[in-house]
Structures are given as C-alpha cells and as structure tokens.
Motif scaffolding. Structure first.
Motif, mmCIF file in Angstrom:
data_model
loop_
_atom_site.group_PDB
_atom_site.id
_atom_site.type_symbol
_atom_site.label_atom_id
_atom_site.label_comp_id
_atom_site.label_asym_id
_atom_site.label_seq_id
_atom_site.Cartn_x
_atom_site.Cartn_y
_atom_site.Cartn_z
ATOM 1 N N SER A 184 0.842 -1.181 0.000
ATOM 2 C CA SER A 184 0.000 0.000 0.000
ATOM 3 C C SER A 184 0.884 1.239 0.000
ATOM 4 O O SER A 184 1.737 1.404 0.855
ATOM 5 C CB SER A 184 -0.899 -0.007 1.239
ATOM 6 N N VAL A 185 0.667 2.111 -0.960
ATOM 7 C CA VAL A 185 1.507 3.291 -1.125
ATOM 8 C C VAL A 185 0.640 4.528 -0.987
ATOM 9 O O VAL A 185 -0.327 4.687 -1.718
ATOM 10 C CB VAL A 185 2.192 3.289 -2.514
ATOM 11 N N PRO A 186 0.964 5.448 -0.026
ATOM 12 C CA PRO A 186 0.158 6.674 0.094
ATOM 13 C C PRO A 186 0.184 7.469 -1.201
ATOM 14 O O PRO A 186 1.230 7.697 -1.783
ATOM 15 C CB PRO A 186 0.862 7.439 1.235
ATOM 16 N N LEU A 234 3.587 1.510 -8.451
ATOM 17 C CA LEU A 234 2.396 2.307 -8.724
ATOM 18 C C LEU A 234 2.811 3.759 -8.886
ATOM 19 O O LEU A 234 3.651 4.258 -8.125
ATOM 20 C CB LEU A 234 1.385 2.189 -7.584
ATOM 21 N N SER A 235 2.228 4.432 -9.855
ATOM 22 C CA SER A 235 2.550 5.835 -10.085
ATOM 23 C C SER A 235 2.122 6.686 -8.895
ATOM 24 O O SER A 235 1.069 6.464 -8.294
ATOM 25 C CB SER A 235 1.852 6.340 -11.348
ATOM 26 N N ILE A 236 2.947 7.656 -8.543
ATOM 27 C CA ILE A 236 2.647 8.583 -7.451
ATOM 28 C C ILE A 236 2.652 9.994 -8.020
ATOM 29 O O ILE A 236 3.625 10.416 -8.634
ATOM 30 C CB ILE A 236 3.691 8.476 -6.326
ATOM 31 N N GLY A 237 1.590 10.726 -7.769
ATOM 32 C CA GLY A 237 1.525 12.090 -8.249
ATOM 33 C C GLY A 237 1.354 12.138 -9.761
ATOM 34 O O GLY A 237 1.275 11.110 -10.436
ATOM 35 N N TYR A 282 7.829 22.879 -1.992
ATOM 36 C CA TYR A 282 6.387 23.110 -2.073
ATOM 37 C C TYR A 282 5.713 22.758 -0.752
ATOM 38 O O TYR A 282 6.183 21.897 0.006
ATOM 39 C CB TYR A 282 5.775 22.265 -3.189
ATOM 40 N N ASP A 283 4.600 23.420 -0.466
ATOM 41 C CA ASP A 283 3.762 23.102 0.680
ATOM 42 C C ASP A 283 2.780 22.016 0.242
ATOM 43 O O ASP A 283 1.692 22.309 -0.256
ATOM 44 C CB ASP A 283 3.027 24.354 1.158
ATOM 45 N N CYS A 284 3.175 20.765 0.402
ATOM 46 C CA CYS A 284 2.344 19.656 -0.071
ATOM 47 C C CYS A 284 2.530 18.444 0.829
ATOM 48 O O CYS A 284 3.523 18.337 1.556
ATOM 49 C CB CYS A 284 2.698 19.283 -1.519
ATOM 50 N N GLU A 285 1.553 17.548 0.771
ATOM 51 C CA GLU A 285 1.684 16.252 1.442
ATOM 52 C C GLU A 285 2.585 15.373 0.586
ATOM 53 O O GLU A 285 2.380 15.244 -0.617
ATOM 54 C CB GLU A 285 0.312 15.596 1.603
ATOM 55 N N ARG A 286 3.584 14.761 1.217
ATOM 56 C CA ARG A 286 4.576 14.007 0.458
ATOM 57 C C ARG A 286 4.406 12.504 0.641
ATOM 58 O O ARG A 286 3.858 12.044 1.635
ATOM 59 C CB ARG A 286 5.995 14.399 0.891
ATOM 60 N N ALA A 287 4.890 11.764 -0.328
ATOM 61 C CA ALA A 287 4.943 10.304 -0.263
ATOM 62 C C ALA A 287 6.285 9.867 -0.837
ATOM 63 O O ALA A 287 6.734 10.424 -1.850
ATOM 64 C CB ALA A 287 3.800 9.663 -1.046
ATOM 65 N N PRO A 288 6.963 8.912 -0.200
ATOM 66 C CA PRO A 288 8.276 8.495 -0.700
ATOM 67 C C PRO A 288 8.155 7.688 -1.987
ATOM 68 O O PRO A 288 7.338 6.778 -2.086
ATOM 69 C CB PRO A 288 8.838 7.639 0.434
ATOM 70 N N ALA A 289 8.954 8.048 -2.964
ATOM 71 C CA ALA A 289 9.027 7.288 -4.220
ATOM 72 C C ALA A 289 10.288 6.438 -4.194
ATOM 73 O O ALA A 289 11.297 6.799 -3.581
ATOM 74 C CB ALA A 289 9.044 8.223 -5.423
ATOM 75 N N PHE A 304 15.010 5.263 -7.931
ATOM 76 C CA PHE A 304 15.019 6.717 -7.822
ATOM 77 C C PHE A 304 14.370 7.084 -6.488
ATOM 78 O O PHE A 304 13.141 7.183 -6.392
ATOM 79 C CB PHE A 304 14.261 7.341 -8.999
ATOM 80 N N ASP A 305 15.165 7.293 -5.438
ATOM 81 C CA ASP A 305 14.651 7.541 -4.089
ATOM 82 C C ASP A 305 14.481 9.040 -3.839
ATOM 83 O O ASP A 305 15.451 9.746 -3.507
ATOM 84 C CB ASP A 305 15.591 6.938 -3.043
ATOM 85 N N VAL A 306 13.261 9.513 -4.015
ATOM 86 C CA VAL A 306 12.926 10.919 -3.790
ATOM 87 C C VAL A 306 11.524 10.971 -3.181
ATOM 88 O O VAL A 306 10.924 9.930 -2.906
ATOM 89 C CB VAL A 306 12.974 11.732 -5.117
ATOM 90 N N ASP A 307 11.005 12.177 -2.972
ATOM 91 C CA ASP A 307 9.633 12.351 -2.488
ATOM 92 C C ASP A 307 8.753 12.893 -3.601
ATOM 93 O O ASP A 307 9.210 13.656 -4.457
ATOM 94 C CB ASP A 307 9.588 13.315 -1.294
ATOM 95 N N ALA A 308 7.482 12.503 -3.554
ATOM 96 C CA ALA A 308 6.478 13.021 -4.494
ATOM 97 C C ALA A 308 5.507 13.915 -3.744
ATOM 98 O O ALA A 308 5.267 13.727 -2.545
ATOM 99 C CB ALA A 308 5.724 11.872 -5.153
ATOM 100 N N CYS A 309 4.942 14.903 -4.435
ATOM 101 C CA CYS A 309 3.873 15.739 -3.883
ATOM 102 C C CYS A 309 2.538 15.147 -4.327
ATOM 103 O O CYS A 309 2.211 15.163 -5.518
ATOM 104 C CB CYS A 309 3.987 17.176 -4.388
ATOM 105 N N VAL A 310 1.776 14.608 -3.348
ATOM 106 C CA VAL A 310 0.532 13.927 -3.702
ATOM 107 C C VAL A 310 -0.716 14.747 -3.377
ATOM 108 O O VAL A 310 -1.778 14.492 -3.926
ATOM 109 C CB VAL A 310 0.458 12.547 -3.000
#
Length: 212
Positions: free
Chosen positions: A52-54, A126-129, A163-170, A188-194
């Motif tokens: 499960s990925v936020p 799964l694609s994020i953002g 950015y002011d956003c909720e993040r999820a780790p990619a 590719f270990d970064v954060d996504a803005c979801v």
C-alpha cells in the motif's frame, strides 16, 4: 330405543375426548409452499496492491502520445532497449538525471521525441503524483540507433521540499521510451507531492550519445 341411543352416546364420548386432547399444530409443524430464490453472487471488492503506497494510483500503462514516425528505421521498442541512469547532479533545488537508452537488439531503430516519466513506489510499482511534463525548447530530431548505440534524455526532478504539499516516498522512476506504452523501472529515491498533486518531473527530448 332409548337404551340404544344412550349406548351410542356413551360410545361417542371417548372418541370426542380423544380428539379434543390432540395438541394444536405448532408453527414448526406447518408445511408452507416452497418459495423460489435467486442464488446470490457476492460482488468482488477492488483488488488491493501487495504494497500500500500513500497517494498511489493504478500502475501506469501508457506513455506520451505517439509522434508521427519519421522516415527510415522503425521506432525502438521497449524490448530493443536497455535503460540506465547516469550520475545525477543538482542545482537550485533540482536534480538532473540523464537517462541513457542503449540499443541491445540486432537491428537499427529510431528514437524520436520525448520519453514519458513518472515517480512510482510499491510492488508492483504504482505511479505517485502526476506524470512528468516536457521541457520545451529546440526541435526534436530522429535519433538513429544502430546495435549498441546510445541516446539520452535528461530528466529534471524538482525537490518536493520547495512546495507546501503532502509528500509520499518514491522508490522508482518509470520511463516510457518515446512512442512506447511499456515503462522501464529505474531506482530513484525521492519524495512526491501527492496533495495537492504537483508535477515534479520534467523531461527533455531524446538526443544522441551520452551526457557524461
């Protein structure tokens, strides 16, 4: 005649007593006509991914719209290519990651246009953002790749911390070769803005050779 009638009355009394002592039928003893029913088939719920990925969406299945094919060699299919990422560099809150496309087939093929890119996580990824956008400027040209030849496209990632956003780790970068619908997965270990969804990826069009 009176004696005969009296005898008949006496004989009838035990039978009446026997009938009056019989219990009334209970509800469980009453037989009702059968009612036809329709078999119930449960409606299956949505499948749940193994991880499960936020902020995750369904696995990406399509890349950018196909360009008009140029004359010459056919397009490179995803199975014709090996993808790898060169050393990434950073500047002004962004990471620049050149992605190399190596022709591992025995035929000559063409890359033309922009790759599709997306951040992803989970198993399966799964694609994020939102998906990446194009870096416009200049005119894409067909890149003819003989067996073993390499082309590249630079992907720019803007740091989610800007950015002011909720993040999820990619964990991955999904890369669709130009004009293909099957992605290749790169670490590719970064954060996504979801939330709100913000496009952090931008891709250049494919160019010959490598950057480094």
């Amino acid at each position: 005649m009176r004696l005969i009638a009296a005898a008949a009355l006496v004989a009838a009394l035990p039978m009446a007593a026997c009938e009056s002592s019989s219990p009334a039928p209970s509800a469980s003893m009453i037989t009702r006509p059968a009612v036809a029913t329709t078999p119930h088939t449960p409606i299956p719920g949505p499948s749940v991914p193994a991880a499960s990925v936020p902020g995750a969406t369904t696995p990406a299945t399509t890349g950018p719209p196909a360009e008009t094919p140029p004359p010459g060699a056919p397009y490179c299919a995803a199975t014709d290519l090996a993808l790898s990422m060169e050393s990434a560099g950073g500047a002004a809150g962004s990471i620049y990651a050149p992605v190399d496309f190596t022709n591992i087939s025995a035929r000559t093929c063409t890359l033309f246009g922009y790759p599709g890119v997306s951040l992803a996580a989970g198993d399966p990824p799964l694609s994020i953002g939102p998906g990446g956008e194009q870096i416009t400027g200049g005119e894409p040209l067909p890149v003819i790749l003989g067996p073993g030849a390499v082309a590249h496209a630079t992907v720019r990632y803007t740091q989610a911390g800007k950015y002011d956003c909720e993040r999820a780790p990619a964990e991955y970068l999904l890369v669709y070769p130009p004009n293909q619908t099957v992605p290749v997965t790169l670490p590719f270990d970064v954060d996504a803005c979801v939330q709100p969804p913000i496009a952090l990826l931008h891709a250049e069009y494919v160019k010959p050779g490598t950057v480094n």
